[in-house]
Write an enzyme that holds these catalytic residues in place. Structure first.
Site, mmCIF file in Angstrom:
data_model
loop_
_atom_site.group_PDB
_atom_site.id
_atom_site.type_symbol
_atom_site.label_atom_id
_atom_site.label_comp_id
_atom_site.label_asym_id
_atom_site.label_seq_id
_atom_site.Cartn_x
_atom_site.Cartn_y
_atom_site.Cartn_z
ATOM 1 N N GLU A 32 0.797 -1.236 0.000
ATOM 2 C CA GLU A 32 0.000 0.000 0.000
ATOM 3 C C GLU A 32 0.829 1.285 0.000
ATOM 4 O O GLU A 32 0.602 2.181 0.807
ATOM 5 C CB GLU A 32 -0.974 -0.031 1.179
ATOM 6 N N GLU A 75 -6.268 -10.586 -1.627
ATOM 7 C CA GLU A 75 -7.135 -10.410 -0.449
ATOM 8 C C GLU A 75 -8.594 -10.357 -0.895
ATOM 9 O O GLU A 75 -9.335 -9.428 -0.566
ATOM 10 C CB GLU A 75 -6.756 -9.123 0.305
HETATM 11 O O1 9MR Z 1 -7.941 -8.096 8.039
HETATM 12 C C1 9MR Z 1 -6.978 -7.392 8.792
HETATM 13 C C2 9MR Z 1 -7.577 -6.912 10.119
HETATM 14 O O2 9MR Z 1 -7.901 -8.018 10.931
HETATM 15 C C3 9MR Z 1 -6.582 -6.007 10.833
HETATM 16 O O3 9MR Z 1 -7.195 -5.450 11.978
HETATM 17 C C4 9MR Z 1 -6.107 -4.896 9.894
HETATM 18 C C5 9MR Z 1 -5.017 -4.077 10.525
HETATM 19 O O4 9MR Z 1 -3.832 -4.784 10.631
HETATM 20 O O5 9MR Z 1 -5.582 -5.436 8.691
HETATM 21 C C6 9MR Z 1 -6.501 -6.208 7.980
HETATM 22 O O6 9MR Z 1 -5.857 -6.695 6.814
HETATM 23 C C7 9MR Z 1 -5.475 -5.717 5.851
HETATM 24 C C8 9MR Z 1 -4.248 -6.218 5.137
HETATM 25 O O7 9MR Z 1 -3.230 -6.510 6.058
HETATM 26 C C9 9MR Z 1 -3.748 -5.215 4.094
HETATM 27 N N1 9MR Z 1 -4.797 -4.865 3.190
HETATM 28 C C10 9MR Z 1 -6.065 -4.443 3.766
HETATM 29 C C11 9MR Z 1 -6.547 -5.499 4.765
HETATM 30 C C12 9MR Z 1 -7.888 -5.110 5.339
HETATM 31 O O8 9MR Z 1 -7.757 -3.927 6.081
#
Ligand code: 9MR
Length: 398
Positions: A169, A275
């Site tokens: 990101e 994802e």
């Molecule tokens: O699904 C993840 C959630 O449980 C966490 O709280 C969050 C923060 O770390 O991250 C979410 O996963 C993210 C991923 O690591 C990167 N792309 C976006 C995802 C959804 O926010």
């Protein structure tokens, strides 16, 4: 007679095996199929270390789900436990407890693991960017910290993790570089540096760039324009990851992602979907990204399916994934992987994003960990395609 019976039994047996029993088997000739995994699917609650945030968790002990996870998915990605704040909470202090449990479980089940993620502005503890007095560190210090971070983690998992999301990101949705701390201190160089360090640390693994909103032409073009000269100069990168957090009814994803895959292929790189999920709930502000700091207030009208998803909505969901997977098949030469984000609806992060506390239906397994009809439909689609291909091959021979 006995012989004939054995023959019949044998035929029945092989016919049964001719039908794929899982997503990974059905799609094995096209691309890798994966899912994100969390600590509560790996170890029961009492065994999990305290102090980690369990966003999206309903019940912590969901270890029984692993049987289906192992059956359907050949690749797993940790949803949270390899993020910097968990694995490297203080300078030089690494905690691999949860990550090791996850990797061990996956390997014991014959799966491959993708690491997520090395360099990300979010979930990165503040120490990374400041000195002992709290002042912002110099470019040299940040480079050293990035290098140590990457070398230690890749060294720890050497031989056990086959690919990593190296940078996550780093771009805004308009295709410009995000003004993150990494950018503020190192400028855009932090991206190629991260890839260089990762390649030096372990030249045997695949390295990926990963981002959301990659269906948006401005974003994918910004990312590709950035990587084009670097790839030409030999940057060690194997694929660009498109997260694929989607909202039902929010545009023509099939057409958009076809464009994105082709754009990425124009610099000689493969695409992967990293994802995947699909929210079936109303969209609060015409929103389409995955920037976790974007939140809207809860309103009952925005949470219409608390008692279950209506049948016609489930059918729309199924058709969406059939069309999406058909698009992946059509682009199979350029698609490496399709990974879903969260195994079932109960623990999907989508229940809390972009509005907290809703009942969403974004994954392929329901709240009781029962496969939605989508799973069998996807398997059937690949099967009928295989049958059609075999028939065509046969008639071409004749
Ligand atoms: O699904 C993840 C959630 O449980 C966490 O709280 C969050 C923060 O770390 O991250 C979410 O996963 C993210 C991923 O690591 C990167 N792309 C976006 C995802 C959804 O926010």
């Amino acid at each position: 007679m006995k012989k004939a019976l054995y023959l019949l039994a044998g035929l029945a047996f092989s016919a049964q095996w001719a039908n794929a029993q899982s997503l990974q088997e059905a799609y094995k000739d096209y691309f890798r199929v994966g899912v994100s995994v969390n600590q509560w699917e790996v170890k029961a609650e009492k065994e999990i270390k305290e102090g980690i945030s369990y966003s999206g968790a309903v019940s912590l002990d969901q270890t029984a789900d692993y049987e289906q996870i192992a059956q359907h998915f050949g690749w797993v990605v940790p949803e949270n436990c390899m993020k910097c704040e968990v694995i490297h909470p203080q300078e030089g202090v690494y905690d691999f407890t949860l990550a090791d449990q996850l990797v061990d479980k996956a390997l014991a089940n014959g799966q491959q693991v993708i690491g997520h993620c090395l360099i990300w502005h979010s979930q990165c503890p503040p120490w990374f960017f400041v000195d002992e007095e709290g002042k912002q560190v110099s470019a040299e210090v940040l480079k050293k910290r990035m290098r140590d971070h990457i070398f230690t983690i890749l060294g720890h998992f050497r031989g056990r993790i086959v690919g990593w999301d190296v940078v996550n990101e780093a771009f805004e949705d308009n295709g410009s570089l995000r003004r993150s701390k990494f950018y503020q201190i190192l400028g855009e160089d932090f991206i190629p540096l991260a890839f260089q360090y990762a390649h030096e640390a372990d030249p045997t693994i695949e390295l990926y760039y990963n981002d959301y909103s990659m269906n948006k032409p401005a974003k994918v073009e910004g990312v590709v324009n950035f990587f084009r000269p670097l790839v030409a100069k030999g940057l060690p990168i194997h694929a660009i990851g498109m997260q694929g957090h989607m909202i039902y009814g929010d545009g023509d994803y099939v057409q958009q992602y076809t464009h994105s895959i082709k754009t990425i292929a124009s610099i000689g790189l493969k695409s992967q979907f990293t994802e995947l999920d699909l929210t079936m709930l109303p969209n609060p502000f015409g929103f389409s990204g995955a920037n976790i700091s974007d939140q809207a207030a809860y309103k009952k009208a925005m949470d219409p399916y608390q008692d279950g998803l209506p049948k016609e909505k489930q059918e729309q969901f199924d058709q969406f994934w059939l069309d999406f997977f058909q698009m992946l098949i059509d682009n199979k030469e350029n698609v490496l992987r399709a990974t879903f984000w969260c195994f079932n609806d109960a623990k999907s992060w989508k229940n809390d994003f972009p509005i907290k506390g809703r009942t969403d239906y974004a994954t392929l397994w329901d709240r009781q960990s029962k496969a939605k009809p989508t799973v069998q439909k996807l398997i059937d689609m690949a099967e009928s395609l295989e049958k059609k291909n075999k028939k065509e091959k046969k008639s071409n021979k004749n």
